[in-house]
Design a protein around this motif. Structure first.
Motif, PDB file in Angstrom:
ATOM      1  N   GLY A  30       7.407   3.234   4.340  1.00 31.34           N
ATOM      2  CA  GLY A  30       6.196   2.448   4.146  1.00 31.34           C
ATOM      3  C   GLY A  30       6.109   1.273   5.103  1.00 31.34           C
ATOM      4  N   SER A  31       4.991   0.591   5.079  1.00 28.71           N
ATOM      5  CA  SER A  31       4.804  -0.565   5.939  1.00 28.71           C
ATOM      6  C   SER A  31       5.704  -1.712   5.508  1.00 28.71           C
ATOM      7  CB  SER A  31       3.341  -1.036   5.894  1.00 28.71           C
ATOM      8  OG  SER A  31       2.495  -0.093   6.493  1.00 28.71           O
ATOM      9  N   THR A  32       6.220  -2.430   6.484  1.00 28.95           N
ATOM     10  CA  THR A  32       6.990  -3.645   6.173  1.00 28.95           C
ATOM     11  C   THR A  32       6.048  -4.802   5.906  1.00 28.95           C
ATOM     12  OG1 THR A  32       7.192  -4.077   8.555  1.00 28.95           O
ATOM     13  CG2 THR A  32       9.025  -2.966   7.468  1.00 28.95           C
ATOM     14  N   TRP A  33       4.832  -4.751   6.466  1.00 31.97           N
ATOM     15  CA  TRP A  33       3.816  -5.762   6.182  1.00 31.97           C
ATOM     16  C   TRP A  33       3.069  -5.379   4.926  1.00 31.97           C
ATOM     17  CZ3 TRP A  33      -1.460  -4.368   6.287  1.00 31.97           C
ATOM     18  CH2 TRP A  33      -2.340  -5.396   5.920  1.00 31.97           C
ATOM     19  N   GLN A  34       2.827  -6.358   4.071  1.00 34.02           N
ATOM     20  CA  GLN A  34       2.057  -6.128   2.866  1.00 34.02           C
ATOM     21  C   GLN A  34       0.879  -7.099   2.844  1.00 34.02           C
ATOM     22  OE1 GLN A  34       2.571  -3.645   0.775  1.00 34.02           O
ATOM     23  NE2 GLN A  34       4.362  -3.008   1.968  1.00 34.02           N
ATOM     24  N   PRO A  35      -0.309  -6.627   2.437  1.00 34.29           N
ATOM     25  CA  PRO A  35      -1.488  -7.508   2.425  1.00 34.29           C
ATOM     26  C   PRO A  35      -1.266  -8.732   1.555  1.00 34.29           C
ATOM     27  CG  PRO A  35      -2.125  -5.220   2.068  1.00 34.29           C
ATOM     28  CD  PRO A  35      -0.630  -5.269   1.995  1.00 34.29           C
ATOM     29  N   SER A  36      -1.869  -9.842   1.953  1.00 34.32           N
ATOM     30  CA  SER A  36      -1.782 -11.073   1.172  1.00 34.32           C
ATOM     31  C   SER A  36      -2.543 -10.880  -0.133  1.00 34.32           C
ATOM     32  CB  SER A  36      -2.380 -12.239   1.936  1.00 34.32           C
ATOM     33  OG  SER A  36      -1.713 -12.435   3.160  1.00 34.32           O
ATOM     34  N   GLU A  37      -2.059 -11.543  -1.174  1.00 34.22           N
ATOM     35  CA  GLU A  37      -2.728 -11.466  -2.486  1.00 34.22           C
ATOM     36  C   GLU A  37      -4.045 -12.243  -2.449  1.00 34.22           C
ATOM     37  OE1 GLU A  37      -1.903  -9.680  -4.981  1.00 34.22           O
ATOM     38  OE2 GLU A  37       0.011  -8.963  -4.211  1.00 34.22           O
TER      39      GLU A  37
END
Length: 327
Positions: free
Chosen positions: A320-327
């Protein structure tokens, strides 16, 4: 005329919702627009840029990027771009020409491959002969060179958006760590392939920077440099080469379907596998597995298993992506 109170509230609510939507659109527009080409580059840029950018990949997944000619609609995206990042090394010449003709004067055009390796590191091979002047451009299939791409993307995004430099740096660090983990897992898996079987012959030359790092020898490729089907003499030579080398399998790609591949495999006594990918990521954009890491885990698992090794080092690897969208 006076409006009924309930109607007045409805009107106010509609106006407010339209205002909020407009603000949301403005927020969207505040993101950097980065235009790129193939899906692996799109994913690298996404991992670094996160939710500060909007990425447009001009080359549809599953399309031959070597012969892709961007549609007229690409002009508008190029004109609006804050940053254009392509692979370079002559992979996307029509797109580069379109970008140079239509990008704003202050829009950087970055050629990753040209920056990641020097001319003395170029690889020329069957699909990309030296006399043609085009080095093999598939650097991103080698995780250590994907790290170089990530470093370049971090720097370029930070130049265009200095306020986001820390954010880009943090995201890049996470992704680079994942790529080095992948490098270690691939090394462990490929080391289990019997030494006599550590040979690759593919339809398209997609792994010239990948193979040497893990002790694999590239015997050759089936597709000629003009992307046609091989001539009968070339087919006969390849069959003899495969037999002499004792190659147990030849690898094709769904992007380059070829009837001759099965013929060569049968005549040479090798297994034919046509599921390798060099720029078509698993799933579809937005899927958790639609990543460069996911593509390479699938590729290596296929290679190692078919060549007689043990691919368990890749079991459970986080694709999976290491970046995750900001909440």
């Amino acid at each position: 005329m006076r409006l009924h109170p309930a109607l007045s509230l409805s009107v106010v609510a509609i106006v407010c919702s339209l205002f909020i939507a407009a603000c949301g659109d403005d927020a969207q527009d505040d993101r950097l627009l980065v235009v790129t080409t193939v899906a692996p580059l799109r994913n690298i840029i996404e991992e670094v840029g996160g939710d500060r950018i909007n990425v447009v990949a001009l080359v549809p997944e599953g399309t031959n990027s070597h012969t892709f000619d961007p549609p007229p609609s690409a002009v508008g995206e190029i004109e609006q771009a804050d940053l254009i990042i392509i692979n370079g090394l002559n992979l996307e010449l029509p797109t580069l020409e379109l970008a140079e003709a239509n990008a704003a004067d202050d829009t950087p055009i970055v050629l990753l491959g040209n920056l990641a390796v020097s001319p003395d590191e170029y690889v020329f091979d069957f699909s990309f002969p030296e006399e043609g002047g085009n080095p093999n451009p598939h650097l991103w299939t080698a995780p250590h060179l994907a790290v170089e791409y990530t470093e370049i993307v971090r720097g370029e995004l930070s130049k265009v958006d200095p306020e986001g430099a820390g954010y880009y740096s943090d995201n890049a660090d996470l992704f680079i760590a994942r790529l080095w983990e992948l490098d270690e897992a691939i090394a462990e898996a490929t080391a289990t392939i019997p030494e006599a079987h550590r040979k690759l012959i593919t339809y398209h030359d997609s792994f010239p920077y990948f193979a040497p790092r893990y002790g694999l020898e590239i015997i050759g490729a089936i597709q000629p440099s003009d992307f046609s089907e091989p001539a009968p003499r070339e087919v006969a030579d390849l069959i003899g080469q495969i037999r002499d080398a004792g190659v147990p399998a030849i690898f094709g790609s769904e992007v380059f379907p070829s009837e001759v591949l099965e013929t060569i495999a049968e005549e040479a006594g090798a297994v034919q596998v046509s599921t390798l990918s060099d720029d078509d990521l698993p799933g579809t954009p937005g899927d958790p597995e639609n990543t460069l890491v996911g593509m390479m885990v699938e590729n290596v698992r296929t290679m190692v298993t078919v060549l007689g090794g043990d691919a368990s080092a890749l079991d459970g690897f986080d694709t999976g992506s290491t970046w995750q969208p900001s909440e």
